[in-house]
Design an enzyme around this catalytic site. Structure first.
Site, PDB file in Angstrom:
ATOM      1  N   ASP A   1       5.517  14.137  43.692  1.00  0.00           N
ATOM      2  CA  ASP A   1       6.368  15.170  44.285  1.00  0.00           C
ATOM      3  C   ASP A   1       5.757  15.572  45.619  1.00  0.00           C
ATOM      4  O   ASP A   1       4.872  16.432  45.680  1.00  0.00           O
ATOM      5  CB  ASP A   1       6.487  16.387  43.361  1.00  0.00           C
ATOM      6  CG  ASP A   1       7.609  17.318  43.793  1.00  0.00           C
ATOM      7  OD1 ASP A   1       8.694  17.246  43.202  1.00  0.00           O
ATOM      8  OD2 ASP A   1       7.395  18.106  44.729  1.00  0.00           O
TER       9      ASP A   1
ATOM     10  N   HIS B   1       6.915  24.495  44.542  1.00  0.00           N
ATOM     11  CA  HIS B   1       6.860  23.858  45.859  1.00  0.00           C
ATOM     12  C   HIS B   1       5.434  23.561  46.306  1.00  0.00           C
ATOM     13  O   HIS B   1       5.218  23.204  47.466  1.00  0.00           O
ATOM     14  CB  HIS B   1       7.595  24.686  46.923  1.00  0.00           C
ATOM     15  CG  HIS B   1       9.043  24.876  46.616  1.00  0.00           C
ATOM     16  ND1 HIS B   1       9.941  23.840  46.532  1.00  0.00           N
ATOM     17  CD2 HIS B   1       9.751  26.004  46.342  1.00  0.00           C
ATOM     18  CE1 HIS B   1      11.129  24.310  46.233  1.00  0.00           C
ATOM     19  NE2 HIS B   1      11.046  25.612  46.102  1.00  0.00           N
TER      20      HIS B   1
ATOM     21  N   ASP C   1      11.952  11.870  47.101  1.00  0.00           N
ATOM     22  CA  ASP C   1      10.549  11.706  47.495  1.00  0.00           C
ATOM     23  C   ASP C   1      10.233  10.317  48.039  1.00  0.00           C
ATOM     24  O   ASP C   1       9.577  10.186  49.072  1.00  0.00           O
ATOM     25  CB  ASP C   1       9.641  12.035  46.306  1.00  0.00           C
ATOM     26  CG  ASP C   1       9.723  13.499  45.923  1.00  0.00           C
ATOM     27  OD1 ASP C   1       8.827  14.258  46.302  1.00  0.00           O
ATOM     28  OD2 ASP C   1      10.698  13.886  45.267  1.00  0.00           O
TER      29      ASP C   1
ATOM     30  N   GLU D   1       5.320  17.030  49.522  1.00  0.00           N
ATOM     31  CA  GLU D   1       5.768  18.137  50.374  1.00  0.00           C
ATOM     32  C   GLU D   1       5.766  17.621  51.811  1.00  0.00           C
ATOM     33  O   GLU D   1       4.967  16.753  52.167  1.00  0.00           O
ATOM     34  CB  GLU D   1       4.855  19.352  50.228  1.00  0.00           C
ATOM     35  CG  GLU D   1       4.799  19.923  48.825  1.00  0.00           C
ATOM     36  CD  GLU D   1       6.146  20.349  48.283  1.00  0.00           C
ATOM     37  OE1 GLU D   1       7.001  20.803  49.085  1.00  0.00           O
ATOM     38  OE2 GLU D   1       6.368  20.220  47.065  1.00  0.00           O
TER      39      GLU D   1
ATOM     40  N   ASP E   1       4.158  20.933  41.118  1.00  0.00           N
ATOM     41  CA  ASP E   1       5.450  20.328  40.772  1.00  0.00           C
ATOM     42  C   ASP E   1       5.233  19.043  39.976  1.00  0.00           C
ATOM     43  O   ASP E   1       5.898  18.803  38.966  1.00  0.00           O
ATOM     44  CB  ASP E   1       6.250  20.020  42.037  1.00  0.00           C
ATOM     45  CG  ASP E   1       6.867  21.262  42.663  1.00  0.00           C
ATOM     46  OD1 ASP E   1       6.825  22.333  42.031  1.00  0.00           O
ATOM     47  OD2 ASP E   1       7.395  21.159  43.784  1.00  0.00           O
TER      48      ASP E   1
END
Length: 249
Positions: free
Chosen positions: A21, A195, A126, A23, A200
């Site tokens: 996951d 987040h 992703d 960012e 996550d």
């Protein structure tokens, strides 16, 4: 639900799952038509029979828009200092390939897969939308866990008519976020900071473990196009000049 603790044995087609996951850089109001750059690469490795989850996490230094927006920091919790001191993505990818080799997933020299493993994400974004140049070890099967939970929920729900006598369809359901997926599976609430990439990933891993416990077969359900191009890409994948701006909102 009463069947939460009832383990159901089912053959799984993979030996390991890599839960990812990421960012990325962002400004309030921007979407995938703006060139987001990965700033956190967190992966949880799940292997059948292993009692512990192996983890890899690295912050990533963005190259074309190195200054994070206040919105991005507020959303992800990632600070400017953390990305300033982080390596660029090619170095992160090199370190991660070493991690994969150390855990016996790929050959340390050739990068060839040694076991069957599948990437797992919350939604298709992703791998599909954030990784521009796919390393060899990422060009494989991807499972959208959100889609699996949605399908399981539909299958498990008591049968109800999908249309009235007048033929009106039921309202379209929203795609469940991680928090709702946990609730759907009667798991405890989200653990950690939403987040945060690593938090996550850990919660998605919990969902996968519970799905496996309930006898759900984990199979890929997301098509990844390695050569996909975005409107902001030049011939060599670089960002076109007209997209090199900082959005103001």
């Amino acid at each position: 639900m009463n069947n939460q603790r009832r383990a159901v044995k089912v053959h799984q087609p993979y030996d390991a799952f890599l839960v990812l996951d990421v960012e990325a850089t962002c400004f309030q109001g921007t979407g995938f038509d703006w060139p987001n750059e990965i700033i956190e690469w967190p992966v949880c490795l799940l292997s059948w029979g292993e009692k512990e989850v192996a983890e890899f996490r690295s912050f990533v230094r963005p190259s074309w828009c190195p200054k994070l927006s206040p919105f991005c920091t507020s959303l992800t919790g990632i600070t400017q200092e953390q990305v300033d001191g982080a390596p660029f993505f090619p170095e992160v990818a090199r370190r991660f390939s070493t991690f994969l080799a150390q855990h016996g997933l790929i050959h340390p020299e050739t990068g060839e897969r040694l076991v069957r493993f599948c990437w797992c994400t919350d939604g298709p974004f992703d791998v599909r939308d954030f990784v521009i140049s796919l390393p060899l070890w990422l060009r494989g099967d991807v499972m959208d866990v959100r889609k699996v939970v949605s399908a399981w929920s539909e299958f498990s729900r008591p049968h109800t008519p999908k249309a009235s006598s007048r033929g009106a369809a039921l309202p379209r359901r929203k795609s469940p976020n991680i928090e709702n997926q946990l609730r759907c599976l009667d798991l405890s609430p989200f653990e950690g900071r939403q987040h945060s990439g690593i938090d996550d990933s850990r919660n998605i891993a919990r969902i996968i473990i519970e799905l496996a416990r309930r006898g759900v077969s984990m199979v890929p359900n997301t098509h990844i196009q390695p050569g996909r191009r975005w409107p902001w890409m030049g011939k060599s994948g670089q960002i076109l000049e007209e997209y090199c701006f900082t959005p103001h909102h």
